[in-house]
Design a protein around this motif. Sequence first.
Motif, PDB file in Angstrom:
ATOM      1  N   ARG A   1      14.655  10.063   6.315  1.00 28.20           N
ATOM      2  CA  ARG A   1      14.020  10.027   7.639  1.00 28.20           C
ATOM      3  C   ARG A   1      12.592   9.498   7.529  1.00 28.20           C
ATOM      4  NH1 ARG A   1      14.211  15.744  10.056  1.00 28.20           N
ATOM      5  NH2 ARG A   1      16.408  15.235  10.243  1.00 28.20           N
ATOM      6  N   ARG A   2      11.858   9.986   6.522  1.00 28.76           N
ATOM      7  CA  ARG A   2      10.461   9.589   6.345  1.00 28.76           C
ATOM      8  C   ARG A   2      10.185   9.014   4.971  1.00 28.76           C
ATOM      9  NH1 ARG A   2       7.677  15.005   6.730  1.00 28.76           N
ATOM     10  NH2 ARG A   2       9.503  15.464   5.460  1.00 28.76           N
ATOM     11  N   VAL A   3      11.113   9.170   4.040  1.00 26.17           N
ATOM     12  CA  VAL A   3      10.891   8.708   2.670  1.00 26.17           C
ATOM     13  C   VAL A   3      11.801   7.539   2.345  1.00 26.17           C
ATOM     14  CG1 VAL A   3      10.201  11.017   1.907  1.00 26.17           C
ATOM     15  CG2 VAL A   3      12.557  10.256   1.551  1.00 26.17           C
ATOM     16  N   LEU A   4      11.326   6.705   1.456  1.00 29.40           N
ATOM     17  CA  LEU A   4      12.112   5.625   0.873  1.00 29.40           C
ATOM     18  C   LEU A   4      12.101   5.853  -0.629  1.00 29.40           C
ATOM     19  CD1 LEU A   4      12.024   1.886   1.647  1.00 29.40           C
ATOM     20  CD2 LEU A   4      11.526   2.622  -0.674  1.00 29.40           C
ATOM     21  N   LEU A   5      13.261   5.792  -1.253  1.00 27.51           N
ATOM     22  CA  LEU A   5      13.360   5.937  -2.706  1.00 27.51           C
ATOM     23  C   LEU A   5      13.764   4.603  -3.290  1.00 27.51           C
ATOM     24  CD1 LEU A   5      15.416   9.287  -2.996  1.00 27.51           C
ATOM     25  CD2 LEU A   5      12.963   8.978  -2.616  1.00 27.51           C
ATOM     26  N   ARG A   6      12.998   4.134  -4.273  1.00 28.66           N
ATOM     27  CA  ARG A   6      13.363   2.908  -4.979  1.00 28.66           C
ATOM     28  C   ARG A   6      12.830   2.964  -6.396  1.00 28.66           C
ATOM     29  NH1 ARG A   6       9.121  -0.127  -6.111  1.00 28.66           N
ATOM     30  NH2 ARG A   6       7.399  -0.343  -4.636  1.00 28.66           N
ATOM     31  N   PRO A   7      13.499   2.231  -7.303  1.00 25.40           N
ATOM     32  CA  PRO A   7      12.996   2.189  -8.679  1.00 25.40           C
ATOM     33  C   PRO A   7      11.579   1.608  -8.734  1.00 25.40           C
ATOM     34  CG  PRO A   7      15.241   1.354  -8.563  1.00 25.40           C
ATOM     35  CD  PRO A   7      14.766   1.507  -7.147  1.00 25.40           C
TER      36      PRO A   7
END
Length: 196
Positions: free
Chosen positions: A7-13
């Motif tokens: 919703r508010r976070v983006l996860l990426r390497p």
Amino acid sequence: MTTLFGRRVLLRPLTVADFPSWQEVRRRNVDWLTKWEPARVPGQPDVVEDREAFAVRCSARQRERQLGTGYGFGIFVDGELAGEINLSSVQRGPFQSAYIGYWIDEKRAGNGYVPEALVVLLRFVFEELHLHRVQIAIIPRNAASRRVVEKLAIREEGTALRYLEINGVWEDHVRYAMTAEEWVERREELLSAWVD
């Protein structure tokens, strides 16, 4: 590159281009974070201060993704690096299990970003990787990390004595776990509360 959205976070390497922001966050949070982490191996370069060591770390994480043995993600909030969440020691065969670890910038703590990131990662673990179980181990006195699993009501399994060496001391850890069956049962509740 696997990118996961909450919703508010983006996860990426993380990549080498993230080094300046990662270094700034880690330097600023040295007292907040290092008391919960293994000590740096003597003679090894300091990944916080050495761009090349950070590049090697990023390459190692990329290799883990290629082999399917680990998945490391930066946690980004409003486009800024806020922390990391990592799935490590992925084992297949009859075990189908892995470990999760996380950290957050102290200035971002208490806003629910890590629980959200954890739910996003759990969806990836159980729906994309099709693992059967994940475990999170936390030093008993680490109240901030324990609040994350408590907010999500992740099952506590007990205390493992002298479980990991942290800053030269074999520390007990409280073990929390979730299985694929628990994910199926709680999926809608967790996603609606934290992600959708």
